[in-house]
Write a protein that holds these residues in place. Structure first.
Motif, mmCIF file in Angstrom:
data_model
loop_
_atom_site.group_PDB
_atom_site.id
_atom_site.type_symbol
_atom_site.label_atom_id
_atom_site.label_comp_id
_atom_site.label_asym_id
_atom_site.label_seq_id
_atom_site.Cartn_x
_atom_site.Cartn_y
_atom_site.Cartn_z
ATOM 1 N N ARG A 76 0.774 -1.492 -0.326
ATOM 2 C CA ARG A 76 -0.039 0.322 -0.081
ATOM 3 C C ARG A 76 0.908 1.385 -0.141
ATOM 4 O O ARG A 76 2.206 0.931 0.155
ATOM 5 N N GLY A 77 0.347 2.372 -0.564
ATOM 6 C CA GLY A 77 1.121 3.847 -0.387
ATOM 7 C C GLY A 77 0.701 3.970 -1.825
ATOM 8 O O GLY A 77 0.594 3.154 -2.678
ATOM 9 N N GLY A 78 0.982 5.521 -1.378
ATOM 10 C CA GLY A 78 1.090 6.858 -2.647
ATOM 11 C C GLY A 78 1.839 7.890 -2.778
ATOM 12 O O GLY A 78 3.101 8.285 -1.800
ATOM 13 N N VAL A 79 2.728 8.631 -3.941
ATOM 14 C CA VAL A 79 3.277 8.939 -3.425
ATOM 15 C C VAL A 79 2.789 10.565 -4.727
ATOM 16 O O VAL A 79 2.486 10.177 -5.762
ATOM 17 N N GLY A 92 -1.870 -2.141 -8.279
ATOM 18 C CA GLY A 92 -3.017 -0.567 -8.517
ATOM 19 C C GLY A 92 -2.998 -0.588 -6.710
ATOM 20 O O GLY A 92 -3.977 0.120 -6.993
ATOM 21 N N LYS A 93 -2.396 -1.061 -5.921
ATOM 22 C CA LYS A 93 -2.775 -0.071 -4.496
ATOM 23 C C LYS A 93 -1.144 -0.006 -4.202
ATOM 24 O O LYS A 93 -1.466 1.006 -3.343
ATOM 25 N N VAL A 94 -0.377 -0.144 -4.774
ATOM 26 C CA VAL A 94 0.757 1.705 -4.152
ATOM 27 C C VAL A 94 0.755 2.238 -5.770
ATOM 28 O O VAL A 94 0.770 2.385 -7.063
ATOM 29 N N ARG A 95 0.299 3.736 -5.605
ATOM 30 C CA ARG A 95 0.235 4.841 -6.363
ATOM 31 C C ARG A 95 1.119 5.381 -7.018
ATOM 32 O O ARG A 95 1.687 6.228 -5.966
#
Length: 255
Positions: free
Chosen positions: A127-130, A169-172
């Motif tokens: 999980r996570g995002g930038v 698709g869980k890290v964007r």
């Protein structure tokens, strides 16, 4: 609680991200160059939202500052907001090359290195995002500022494609491309913005709302507000030479 790491966190869009994410229950790691302002911002957010606020005084145009930021984002960061940035006043040959290189260090190298440092942990956790804060200037490139923001858009799209299968698709990774935003950005660059019509200005909190909504939806390039979506859409059908001429008076003014 999830943790967000925000660069350029004491003013403008960075401060708006900090407030919104604190209100959403994120613990925060705030990075900026001004220690006194950084500590004051952290204390205000801690007191109002009862979240953990950690500070990191660092200059991302220096190797020491970049290395310290890289080291911190490798551990327990769920959302990275690469927001730090600035503009140089004047056209290319009027700006010292040292200032242009500093811009590339902050707008490009820092974004690359912090993204590279944070993603392995996110992928491992699943999980996570930038969010890489770019600008609509990326679509009307003129000078180093527009070119650096165009790089941020293309870099973000490339990394998003690279990790798609690994992250399911869980890290964007997303580029955020606002237009004119009411912040300290233009004042610091000593730019006269009096000729910009009112309808072209965006509220920084609205920009953050749009960014977080688009990140959740899996959008790779977020352009907040209908007027800027229309501008970016039209620019794709105008010859690049004409776009460059049209941007000669405004291209360096965008956030």
């Amino acid at each position: 609680m999830p943790t967000a790491f925000i660069t350029g966190a004491t003013a403008g869009i960075g401060a708006a991200f900090a407030r919104r994410l604190a209100s959403d229950g994120f613990d925060l790691v705030l990075l900026a160059r001004d220690t006194e302002r950084l500590e004051r911002t952290a204390a205000e957010l801690r007191g109002k939202y009862a979240v953990r606020t950690e500070t990191l005084t660092a200059d991302l145009s220096t190797e020491e500052g970049l290395a310290a930021a890289e080291e911190r984002v490798r551990t327990d960061v769920d959302l990275l907001v690469n927001n730090a940035g600035f503009a140089n006043k004047g056209v290319f040959l009027d700006v010292p090359v040292s200032d242009e290189l500093t811009m590339l260090k902050v707008h490009c190298e820092a974004v690359l290195r912090l993204t590279h440092a944070v993603l392995p942990g996110m992928l491992e956790r699943g999980r996570g995002g930038v969010i890489n804060v770019s600008s609509v200037a990326a679509f009307a490139t003129r000078g180093t500022y527009g070119a650096s923001k165009a790089w941020a858009v293309n870099f973000s799209q490339g990394v998003a494609a690279d990790i798609r299968n690994r992250s399911h698709g869980k890290v964007r990774v997303m580029a955020l491309c606002p237009g004119f935003v009411h912040t300290e950005f233009h004042e610091r660059a000593q730019m006269d913005m009096s000729d910009v019509p009112g309808f072209m200005w965006l509220d920084k909190d609205d920009v953050v709302d749009a960014a977080l909504r688009d990140l959740r939806r899996g959008v790779q390039v977020s352009v907040p507000s209908p007027q800027y979506k229309a501008i970016v859409g039209v620019s794709r059908f105008i010859p690049r030479g004409l776009v460059a001429r049209m941007s000669s008076t405004t291209g360096r003014k965008y956030k």
